[in-house]
Design an enzyme around this catalytic site. Structure first.
Site, PDB file in Angstrom:
ATOM      1  CG  ASP A  44      -6.436   1.940  -7.596  1.00  0.00           C
ATOM      2  OD1 ASP A  44      -5.796   1.038  -7.021  1.00  0.00           O
ATOM      3  OD2 ASP A  44      -6.815   2.969  -7.023  1.00  0.00           O
TER       4      ASP A  44
ATOM      5  CB  SER B 236     -12.671   6.755  -9.170  1.00  0.00           C
ATOM      6  OG  SER B 236     -11.518   6.377  -8.472  1.00  0.00           O
TER       7      SER B 236
ATOM      8  CD  GLU C  47      -3.087  -0.298   0.056  1.00  0.00           C
ATOM      9  OE1 GLU C  47      -3.082   0.032  -1.153  1.00  0.00           O
ATOM     10  OE2 GLU C  47      -3.742  -1.257   0.499  1.00  0.00           O
TER      11      GLU C  47
ATOM     12  CE1 TYR D 279      -2.998   7.689  -2.880  1.00  0.00           C
ATOM     13  CE2 TYR D 279      -2.312   9.422  -4.389  1.00  0.00           C
ATOM     14  CZ  TYR D 279      -2.409   8.083  -4.072  1.00  0.00           C
ATOM     15  OH  TYR D 279      -1.895   7.145  -4.942  1.00  0.00           O
TER      16      TYR D 279
HETATM   17  C1  GLA Z   1      -5.224   4.677  -4.181  1.00  0.00           C
HETATM   18  C2  GLA Z   1      -4.469   5.047  -5.452  1.00  0.00           C
HETATM   19  C3  GLA Z   1      -3.446   3.967  -5.805  1.00  0.00           C
HETATM   20  C4  GLA Z   1      -2.560   3.619  -4.608  1.00  0.00           C
HETATM   21  C5  GLA Z   1      -3.397   3.389  -3.353  1.00  0.00           C
HETATM   22  C6  GLA Z   1      -2.550   3.210  -2.132  1.00  0.00           C
HETATM   23  O1  GLA Z   1      -6.019   3.549  -4.389  1.00  0.00           O
HETATM   24  O2  GLA Z   1      -5.358   5.210  -6.527  1.00  0.00           O
HETATM   25  O3  GLA Z   1      -2.673   4.383  -6.913  1.00  0.00           O
HETATM   26  O4  GLA Z   1      -1.597   4.604  -4.404  1.00  0.00           O
HETATM   27  O5  GLA Z   1      -4.314   4.440  -3.124  1.00  0.00           O
HETATM   28  O6  GLA Z   1      -1.792   2.058  -2.215  1.00  0.00           O
END
Ligand code: GLA
Length: 375
Positions: free
Chosen positions: A167, A123, A29, A216
């Protein structure tokens, strides 16, 4: 249901239906934007989009779950401040055109069962569903990696989250019954079979977060600053020993952030290795360590996630549990022995509700295939 909604909205049947799955990340993560390793899987919850091409440059979109509509032309596409959900779609189509893929107008109706803002990548699923529809509608010659990059760019430019590639990539490349160990620098991946005697439970805290949240982006900047100070291109370039030897060059906050990333990369590789040799117990312990690190060092957890993870971890038959996705709310993922799953779901739901005064949704997930046309 998606087909019917299309027909009701536009007065004619769709050309085709496409599916793009949500995802959970088993471990790894906040490593993807550090060129590191992740171990996600696509899940059996998805966004479906019914689509038909048009002969002009108009795009009409019906968002079934939100009961809203938007309409725009492909030329000079900009983010909308009025219809925010539309920015995922606008961003993807703008990116495809900018990359030289010639699109036409289209009618789209989409909906699905990936909870919105629940940390299961709703998303990216919307973006990939629309990108997949455009790929087939206009017969585009585009690879999964290029499509994933375009989806990522859409988030950067049209939504404002500086997210990584995990993602959209897992949403496109997911494989049934497998997680993928993705190397986010070289953009290569290996399928890792999931244990047959364990069940993956998703425990939704019910706490919703906004991914565009500045925390973030702030984490990402901190990692880049840490890498710069340690003289490497990305934190991926440091192994645990090298990092430990140099960590005191960093101010305390950056040290914590970077320590999480360096150790998480190491954990992810060890976790994939453990799964390969069928060692679910070690895998579970690494999940628990990952959660503690996200909570204490990276500081992206929250009370609800911590409580859910602790409850899950203390149940009989639970190998390990951790928050999944960006954090700040959303879901905990737990690996549970198949024969313990019923009491696990019941007890965790009951104890969570007692503590948080909120009913959680807890469900089992299977690893599903990546996005594509349906039927
Ligand atoms: C979100 C982002 C991913 C990744 C995660 C954390 O889902 O879209 O790219 O950075 O957080 O692992």
């Amino acid at each position: 249901m998606t087909r019917t909604a299309f027909e009701t909205a536009f007065g004619y049947p769709p050309w085709r239906l496409f599916r793009a799955p949500g995802r959970i990340n088993l471990i790894g993560e906040h490593t993807d934007y550090n060129d590191g390793f992740v171990l996600p899987m696509a899940i059996d919850r998805a966004v479906w989009v019914a689509a038909a091409p048009r002969h002009d440059r108009q795009v009409r979109v019906r968002a079934i779950t939100l009961n809203e509509e938007d309409s725009f032309v492909l030329d000079g596409l900009r983010p909308s401040s009025r219809v925010r959900w539309s920015n995922y779609i606008r961003g993807v189509l703008a990116g495809l055109e900018r990359a030289g893929h010639r699109l036409g107008g289209m009618d789209l109706a989409y909906g699905g069962d990936v909870p919105i803002g629940g940390g299961l990548s709703s998303s990216a699923a919307v973006e990939v569903a629309v990108a997949t529809a455009a790929r087939h509608l206009f017969d585009l010659d585009v690879s999964d990696v290029e499509l994933a990059r375009l989806c990522q760019q859409a988030e950067h430019e049209f939504v404002g989250t500086q997210c990584g590639l995990m993602d959209p990539l897992i949403c496109l490349a997911g494989q049934e019954n497998h997680a993928l160990l993705i190397d986010c620098r070289h953009l290569t991946w290996q399928p890792i079979p999931l244990p047959t005697d364990a069940v993956i439970a998703v425990c939704d805290t019910g706490k919703r977060r906004s991914l565009a949240h500045s925390a973030y982006n702030e984490r990402r900047t901190q990692c880049e600053e840490g890498a710069r100070r340690l003289g490497v291109a990305a934190l991926r370039d440091l192994d645990v020993q090298t990092f430990d030897a140099q960590a005191d060059q960093l101010p305390p906050l950056l040290r914590k952030r970077c320590r999480h990333v360096v150790y998480e990369n190491d954990r992810t590789l060890r976790a994939a290795e453990a799964l390969r040799r069928g060692d679910v117990a070690v895998f579970g312990l690494l999940m628990n360590e990952s959660h503690a690190s996200l909570r204490d060092l990276y500081e992206v957890s929250c009370e609800e996630l911590d409580w859910m993870a602790a409850l899950a971890q203390s149940q009989p038959g639970c190998w390990g549990a951790r928050m999944t996705g960006a954090g700040f709310g959303g879901c905990v993922v737990a690996l549970v022995q198949a024969d313990a799953i019923e009491p696990f779901c019941q007890t965790v739901a009951m104890l969570y509700e007692r503590q948080m005064l909120r009913k959680p949704a807890i469900y089992r997930c299977r690893a599903a295939a990546g996005a594509g046309p349906v039927g």
